[in-house]
Design a protein around this motif. Structure first.
Motif, mmCIF file in Angstrom:
data_model
loop_
_atom_site.group_PDB
_atom_site.id
_atom_site.type_symbol
_atom_site.label_atom_id
_atom_site.label_comp_id
_atom_site.label_asym_id
_atom_site.label_seq_id
_atom_site.Cartn_x
_atom_site.Cartn_y
_atom_site.Cartn_z
ATOM 1 N N VAL A 103 19.641 -2.104 -31.862
ATOM 2 C CA VAL A 103 18.661 -2.400 -32.904
ATOM 3 C C VAL A 103 17.518 -1.388 -32.867
ATOM 4 C CG1 VAL A 103 17.022 -4.124 -33.766
ATOM 5 C CG2 VAL A 103 19.256 -4.845 -32.885
ATOM 6 N N THR A 104 16.962 -1.164 -31.667
ATOM 7 C CA THR A 104 15.796 -0.285 -31.554
ATOM 8 C C THR A 104 16.160 1.188 -31.656
ATOM 9 O OG1 THR A 104 15.964 -0.252 -29.136
ATOM 10 C CG2 THR A 104 14.593 -1.981 -30.127
ATOM 11 N N HIS A 105 17.372 1.544 -31.275
ATOM 12 C CA HIS A 105 17.846 2.936 -31.319
ATOM 13 C C HIS A 105 19.191 2.971 -32.051
ATOM 14 C CE1 HIS A 105 14.991 2.865 -27.979
ATOM 15 N NE2 HIS A 105 14.892 4.177 -28.061
ATOM 16 N N ALA A 106 19.207 2.348 -33.216
ATOM 17 C CA ALA A 106 20.475 2.154 -33.931
ATOM 18 C C ALA A 106 21.191 3.471 -34.205
ATOM 19 C CB ALA A 106 20.226 1.409 -35.238
ATOM 20 N N ALA A 107 20.481 4.493 -34.625
ATOM 21 C CA ALA A 107 21.143 5.749 -34.996
ATOM 22 C C ALA A 107 21.855 6.362 -33.796
ATOM 23 C CB ALA A 107 20.125 6.728 -35.573
ATOM 24 N N ALA A 108 21.201 6.373 -32.637
ATOM 25 C CA ALA A 108 21.804 6.983 -31.452
ATOM 26 C C ALA A 108 23.006 6.180 -30.962
ATOM 27 C CB ALA A 108 20.762 7.117 -30.340
ATOM 28 N N VAL A 109 22.890 4.851 -30.963
ATOM 29 C CA VAL A 109 24.018 4.015 -30.544
ATOM 30 C C VAL A 109 25.170 4.158 -31.538
ATOM 31 C CG1 VAL A 109 24.792 1.639 -30.145
ATOM 32 C CG2 VAL A 109 22.560 2.395 -29.291
ATOM 33 N N ASN A 110 24.841 4.163 -32.818
ATOM 34 C CA ASN A 110 25.888 4.305 -33.840
ATOM 35 C C ASN A 110 26.598 5.653 -33.736
ATOM 36 O OD1 ASN A 110 25.182 1.775 -34.706
ATOM 37 N ND2 ASN A 110 24.075 2.468 -36.525
ATOM 38 N N ASP A 111 25.877 6.698 -33.328
ATOM 39 C CA ASP A 111 26.528 7.993 -33.100
ATOM 40 C C ASP A 111 27.625 7.860 -32.044
ATOM 41 O OD1 ASP A 111 24.975 9.371 -34.934
ATOM 42 O OD2 ASP A 111 23.606 10.211 -33.430
ATOM 43 N N GLN A 112 27.320 7.162 -30.964
ATOM 44 C CA GLN A 112 28.308 6.986 -29.890
ATOM 45 C C GLN A 112 29.495 6.163 -30.378
ATOM 46 O OE1 GLN A 112 28.277 8.426 -26.977
ATOM 47 N NE2 GLN A 112 26.214 9.305 -27.066
ATOM 48 N N LEU A 113 29.223 5.090 -31.111
ATOM 49 C CA LEU A 113 30.297 4.222 -31.580
ATOM 50 C C LEU A 113 31.178 4.937 -32.602
ATOM 51 C CD1 LEU A 113 28.252 0.906 -31.927
ATOM 52 C CD2 LEU A 113 29.914 1.478 -30.135
ATOM 53 N N ALA A 114 30.560 5.683 -33.515
ATOM 54 C CA ALA A 114 31.340 6.398 -34.527
ATOM 55 C C ALA A 114 32.202 7.481 -33.877
ATOM 56 C CB ALA A 114 30.408 7.010 -35.572
ATOM 57 N N ALA A 115 31.666 8.180 -32.883
ATOM 58 C CA ALA A 115 32.442 9.214 -32.199
ATOM 59 C C ALA A 115 33.624 8.592 -31.455
ATOM 60 C CB ALA A 115 31.545 9.986 -31.227
ATOM 61 N N PHE A 116 33.404 7.449 -30.836
ATOM 62 C CA PHE A 116 34.485 6.747 -30.131
ATOM 63 C C PHE A 116 35.587 6.339 -31.113
ATOM 64 C CE2 PHE A 116 36.212 2.609 -28.716
ATOM 65 C CZ PHE A 116 36.819 2.995 -27.522
ATOM 66 N N LEU A 117 35.194 5.805 -32.259
ATOM 67 C CA LEU A 117 36.191 5.419 -33.258
ATOM 68 C C LEU A 117 36.938 6.635 -33.790
ATOM 69 C CD1 LEU A 117 34.200 2.709 -35.236
ATOM 70 C CD2 LEU A 117 36.187 2.330 -33.764
ATOM 71 N N ASP A 118 36.234 7.725 -34.042
ATOM 72 C CA ASP A 118 36.904 8.930 -34.529
ATOM 73 C C ASP A 118 37.955 9.408 -33.529
ATOM 74 O OD1 ASP A 118 35.534 9.081 -36.895
ATOM 75 O OD2 ASP A 118 33.989 10.434 -36.135
ATOM 76 N N LEU A 119 37.656 9.251 -32.250
ATOM 77 C CA LEU A 119 38.568 9.713 -31.216
ATOM 78 C C LEU A 119 39.815 8.844 -31.126
ATOM 79 C CD1 LEU A 119 39.013 11.711 -28.876
ATOM 80 C CD2 LEU A 119 37.793 10.104 -27.394
ATOM 81 N N HIS A 120 39.648 7.538 -31.352
ATOM 82 C CA HIS A 120 40.742 6.613 -31.061
ATOM 83 C C HIS A 120 41.355 5.933 -32.283
ATOM 84 C CE1 HIS A 120 40.181 7.001 -26.763
ATOM 85 N NE2 HIS A 120 38.896 6.834 -26.925
ATOM 86 N N ALA A 121 40.767 6.118 -33.453
ATOM 87 C CA ALA A 121 41.248 5.351 -34.604
ATOM 88 C C ALA A 121 42.517 5.906 -35.194
ATOM 89 C CB ALA A 121 40.166 5.282 -35.676
ATOM 90 N N HIS A 122 42.649 7.194 -35.346
ATOM 91 C CA HIS A 122 43.726 7.763 -36.149
ATOM 92 C C HIS A 122 44.825 8.319 -35.270
ATOM 93 C CE1 HIS A 122 41.235 7.010 -39.537
ATOM 94 N NE2 HIS A 122 40.255 7.702 -39.013
ATOM 95 N N GLY A 123 46.025 8.145 -35.778
ATOM 96 C CA GLY A 123 47.197 8.577 -35.023
ATOM 97 C C GLY A 123 47.674 7.553 -34.025
ATOM 98 N N THR A 124 47.070 6.310 -34.065
ATOM 99 C CA THR A 124 47.519 5.230 -33.193
ATOM 100 C C THR A 124 47.888 4.047 -34.044
ATOM 101 O OG1 THR A 124 45.293 4.367 -32.933
ATOM 102 C CG2 THR A 124 46.040 5.963 -31.294
ATOM 103 N N SER A 125 48.931 3.336 -33.675
ATOM 104 C CA SER A 125 49.369 2.174 -34.442
ATOM 105 C C SER A 125 48.904 0.872 -33.832
ATOM 106 C CB SER A 125 50.898 2.163 -34.516
ATOM 107 O OG SER A 125 51.466 2.139 -33.225
ATOM 108 N N GLY A 126 48.240 0.933 -32.695
ATOM 109 C CA GLY A 126 47.769 -0.281 -32.054
ATOM 110 C C GLY A 126 47.322 0.019 -30.639
ATOM 111 N N PRO A 127 47.102 -1.027 -29.834
ATOM 112 C CA PRO A 127 46.650 -0.826 -28.474
ATOM 113 C C PRO A 127 47.621 0.026 -27.679
ATOM 114 C CG PRO A 127 46.449 -3.123 -29.134
ATOM 115 C CD PRO A 127 47.206 -2.436 -30.209
ATOM 116 N N ARG A 128 47.082 0.758 -26.725
ATOM 117 C CA ARG A 128 47.936 1.592 -25.884
ATOM 118 C C ARG A 128 48.753 0.730 -24.945
ATOM 119 N NH1 ARG A 128 44.084 5.725 -23.029
ATOM 120 N NH2 ARG A 128 42.883 3.836 -22.754
#
Length: 280
Positions: A255-280
């Motif tokens: 909440v207090t540092h939303a932009a910085a936390v969201n940067d980390q979350l978005a980067a994590f999703l970009d890394l793991h979202a595409h090219g996978t069909s489900g949990p490893r």
């Protein structure tokens, strides 16, 4: 082998590329908050993902728990699992109490969780199981015992002040404008229920180590003793996960540092979202 040469039947026909699968992200909020906590992250993710922000019991548009027994993590999970099933599997993000719910869901329904990201899940029972006499757990239990005592005595404002100041530092409650104080006051009874949930239900160490989906555990460098120690325990119990401590942040970093936390979350999703069909 595919024949890429023209034939007498017509011009060269190349295979059409399949569009990338549009995946779903499910967001779980902290105690005394609501799904709207994640509005900025949702806006950032929606061009690439379907985003579902869940209101947990007694928060936002969700009615308070009214069962004939004490609320359990499975009761919160029942609000989350349908969204995961509709998506086939989804990425799960949670903060504080929402992080505890997210980890419970990932443990109980791993086939529905593509990836897991949490910011300081309040796993008080995990801390109590490992360090029952530790100073970190004692400080948290003392604060919430006082909150319960104040609520039983009808002193809701003092209970809310104790709650907010515990997580965000002295005088944090007094610095909130009235429009932000009012929803916290309305949710304090549910906050007390949630505290009992995370104290009563264990999350066995072997179950944490057995989580196989890509996982990210975030914490702040200026958080409470309890959540700092929980972050250390998670690093030991989930060695395959990515663990990051974010500088200058407390427990309410999303909440207090939303932009910085969201940067980390978005980067994590970009890394793991595409090219996978489900949990490893």
């Amino acid at each position: 082998m595919m024949n890429l040469h023209p034939t007498s039947s017509g011009p060269l026909a190349l295979p059409c590329a399949r569009p990338a699968e549009r995946q779903t992200v499910v967001l779980l909020h902290a105690s005394a908050s609501s799904g709207r906590q994640w509005d900025a992250l949702g806006e950032r993710l929606r061009p690439r993902f379907d985003v579902v922000a869940i209101d947990l019991h007694g928060h936002g548009h969700q009615e308070a728990w009214s069962g004939d027994r004490a609320m359990a993590l499975d009761d919160e999970a029942s609000l989350v699992v349908p969204a995961l099933k509709r998506a086939g599997a989804a990425h799960l993000i949670g903060h504080s109490y929402g992080g505890a719910v997210a980890m419970h869901v990932a443990r109980r329904h791993p086939h529905l969780v593509r990836s897991l990201a949490v910011y300081e899940p309040v796993l008080f029972r995990l801390l109590a199981d490992h360090e029952p006499q530790g100073t970190a757990i004692r400080a948290g239990l003392e604060a919430f015992s006082l909150i319960g005592f104040l609520m039983d005595g009808g002193c809701t404002t003092e209970a809310a002040r104790t709650f907010v100041d515990y997580w965000s530092g002295p005088h944090a409650w007094d610095s909130l404008p009235p429009q932000l104080q009012r929803p916290v006051l309305a949710r304090m009874a549910s906050v007390c229920q949630q505290f009992h949930v995370v104290c009563d239900e264990s999350l066995p160490s072997e179950r944490l180590a057995g989580l196989t989906m890509a996982s990210l555990c975030l914490s702040g460098s200026r958080t409470t003793a309890a959540t700092a120690r929980i972050a250390q325990l998670l690093q030991a119990l989930m060695p395959a996960a990515q663990h990051l401590q974010l500088p200058g942040m407390g427990h309410m970093g999303p909440v207090t540092h939303a932009a910085a936390v969201n940067d980390q979350l978005a980067a994590f999703l970009d890394l793991h979202a595409h090219g996978t069909s489900g949990p490893r």
